[in-house]
Design a protein around this motif. Structure first.
Motif, PDB file in Angstrom:
ATOM      1  N   GLY A 169       0.808  -1.216   0.000  1.00  0.00           N
ATOM      2  CA  GLY A 169       0.000   0.000   0.000  1.00  0.00           C
ATOM      3  C   GLY A 169       0.839   1.262   0.000  1.00  0.00           C
ATOM      4  N   TRP A 170       1.808   1.313   0.912  1.00  0.00           N
ATOM      5  CA  TRP A 170       2.614   2.519   1.106  1.00  0.00           C
ATOM      6  C   TRP A 170       3.907   2.111   1.780  1.00  0.00           C
ATOM      7  N   THR A 171       4.843   3.049   1.910  1.00  0.00           N
ATOM      8  CA  THR A 171       6.063   2.801   2.672  1.00  0.00           C
ATOM      9  C   THR A 171       6.039   3.626   3.946  1.00  0.00           C
ATOM     10  N   GLY A 172       6.561   3.062   5.030  1.00  0.00           N
ATOM     11  CA  GLY A 172       6.740   3.786   6.279  1.00  0.00           C
ATOM     12  C   GLY A 172       8.213   4.110   6.418  1.00  0.00           C
ATOM     13  N   LYS A 173       8.942   3.239   7.131  1.00  0.00           N
ATOM     14  CA  LYS A 173      10.401   3.395   7.202  1.00  0.00           C
ATOM     15  C   LYS A 173      11.081   2.699   6.029  1.00  0.00           C
ATOM     16  N   GLY A 174      10.337   1.895   5.283  1.00  0.00           N
ATOM     17  CA  GLY A 174      10.940   1.085   4.238  1.00  0.00           C
ATOM     18  C   GLY A 174      11.374  -0.271   4.762  1.00  0.00           C
ATOM     19  N   ALA A 175      10.896  -0.653   5.963  1.00  0.00           N
ATOM     20  CA  ALA A 175      11.326  -1.907   6.598  1.00  0.00           C
ATOM     21  C   ALA A 175      10.912  -3.125   5.777  1.00  0.00           C
ATOM     22  N   ILE A 176       9.681  -3.133   5.290  1.00  0.00           N
ATOM     23  CA  ILE A 176       9.210  -4.288   4.520  1.00  0.00           C
ATOM     24  C   ILE A 176       9.977  -4.401   3.202  1.00  0.00           C
ATOM     25  N   ARG A 177      10.331  -3.263   2.610  1.00  0.00           N
ATOM     26  CA  ARG A 177      11.159  -3.311   1.397  1.00  0.00           C
ATOM     27  C   ARG A 177      12.478  -4.011   1.689  1.00  0.00           C
TER      28      ARG A 177
END
Length: 382
Positions: A169-177
């Motif tokens: 959906g979106w990026t937060g800190k980019g942790a999932i990336r």
């Protein structure tokens, strides 16, 4: 690829998934094990204590927030206001995916925030190009990685040469990336495949994606709710006593909330704007292809400042961006909510929830993000 490697990911043949969720099968197929009959929910305080003392978040579920009538009304008004903007972002991402990956792409959304976006992308491509791409929703878990059985199933179903596009959906800190990058590298090394770790998102305020609809930290209405806007599916679960060697990661299907489900309301309302935004989406995507703005991970500067300013030792307690701040307020124990300005129209639901949860609100005009949620550190409890 060697024959030995080829057999490794093809054997054993994985069983077809059982139908799950409230989306039509034509919109999304969940590659998840049904754990609907298992008692996994924990109270917010109990769950927070467990997470901060070493229990992995994927071993239990939060109690689903049941929105008040005022909050549902706010969701409906937000959706009415932003549906066209969401449709444009979905259109831009869809055009980029087709240009980069081609017409043989398999859409793979990351459950659960990625699922509504995956549905929108599938629908846009079907509308604009009359191309019906397969769309699966699979689990990825910070600290544990992606569901490799789900990836094996997709490869068995569609072939190893098929392009896979991961979607969130979106990026937060980019942790999932970062989890996706590591998971793809490990999977490719083990099985001789060539998965690409590109993560397509509607909004990339973290600056951690190369395929995005916008880098503005705006409110995607699906962030406002939990299962009732994500096909009635819970967060994903990975626990050794529940998930066997050949199982997909688990999830619960909240069938008893069908009368409150807004999952199809969301995707239907946004999809109506596809004819109006298609030309603009194509032009914007062409601009991004001709003049790419690579991932710069600019959001990490905010995180460093917040860590220092508020003496937060565990970076996982900092949840930047509208989507992640909403999650803090819906299912964690919030301590402070930082906002860029009080009159930001993207933050109406944030302020409403913050008042409900009695979280401290502070204005920080220097934020890259619209807002940031800080989870209450354990030593602050009591």
């Amino acid at each position: 690829m060697t024959t030995e490697m080829h057999q490794t990911w093809q054997e054993p043949r994985l069983a077809d998934p059982k139908p799950l969720g409230s989306y039509a099968p034509a919109d999304a197929v969940f590659l998840l094990k049904d754990l609907s009959d298992v008692n996994l929910e924990r109270g917010t305080e109990e769950r927070e204590e467990a997470i901060q003392t070493g229990t992995h978040y994927s071993e239990m579920l939060p109690q689903e927030y049941q929105p008040t009538a005022e909050y549902v009304d706010l969701f409906q008004r937000t959706l009415a206001d932003s549906a066209e903007k969401v449709a444009l972002a979905a259109g831009v991402v869809s055009e980029l995916i087709l240009s980069k990956r081609g017409r043989q792409t398999v859409l793979v959304s990351l459950a659960r925030a990625g699922t509504p976006v995956g549905v929108l992308i599938k629908r846009y491509i079907l509308h604009k190009y009359n191309l019906d791409l397969p769309h699966y929703s699979i689990s990825i878990i910070r600290g544990k990685g992606i569901d490799t059985n789900a990836l094996k199933y997709i490869l068995q179903k569609h072939g190893v040469d098929q392009q896979i596009q991961f979607i969130d959906g979106w990026t937060g800190k980019g942790a999932i990336r970062n989890v996706l990058i590591q998971s793809c590298r490990e999977f490719n090394e083990q099985y001789g495949t060539a998965l690409q770790d590109d993560l397509a998102v509607l909004a990339d305020p973290a600056g951690s994606s190369d395929t995005y609809g916008t880098r503005e930290d705006f409110l995607i209405p699906s962030a406002c709710l939990n299962s009732t806007v994500s096909g009635l599916m819970s967060r994903t679960v990975l626990r050794d006593d529940l998930i066997g060697e050949d199982d997909f990661h688990g999830s619960k299907f909240y069938r008893h909330w069908l009368d409150q489900d807004l999952s199809n309301t969301f995707v239907d309302q946004v999809s109506r704007y596809f004819p109006a935004v298609a030309q603009q989406a194509e032009l914007r995507a062409q601009e991004l292809l001709e003049h790419p703005e690579p991932a710069n991970w600019q959001g990490i500067e905010d995180i460093r400042w917040i860590q220092q300013e508020y003496q937060i030792h565990d970076i996982n307690l900092i949840k930047p961006g509208v989507g992640e701040t909403t999650r803090v307020l819906l299912r964690r124990v919030p301590w402070k909510i930082l906002i860029d300005r009080e009159d930001n129209p993207n933050l109406r639901h944030i302020l409403l929830l913050a008042r409900e949860r009695q979280a401290q609100i502070e204005v920080c005009p220097q934020l890259t993000y619209s807002c940031c949620g800080i989870i209450k550190p354990r030593e602050e409890h009591g």
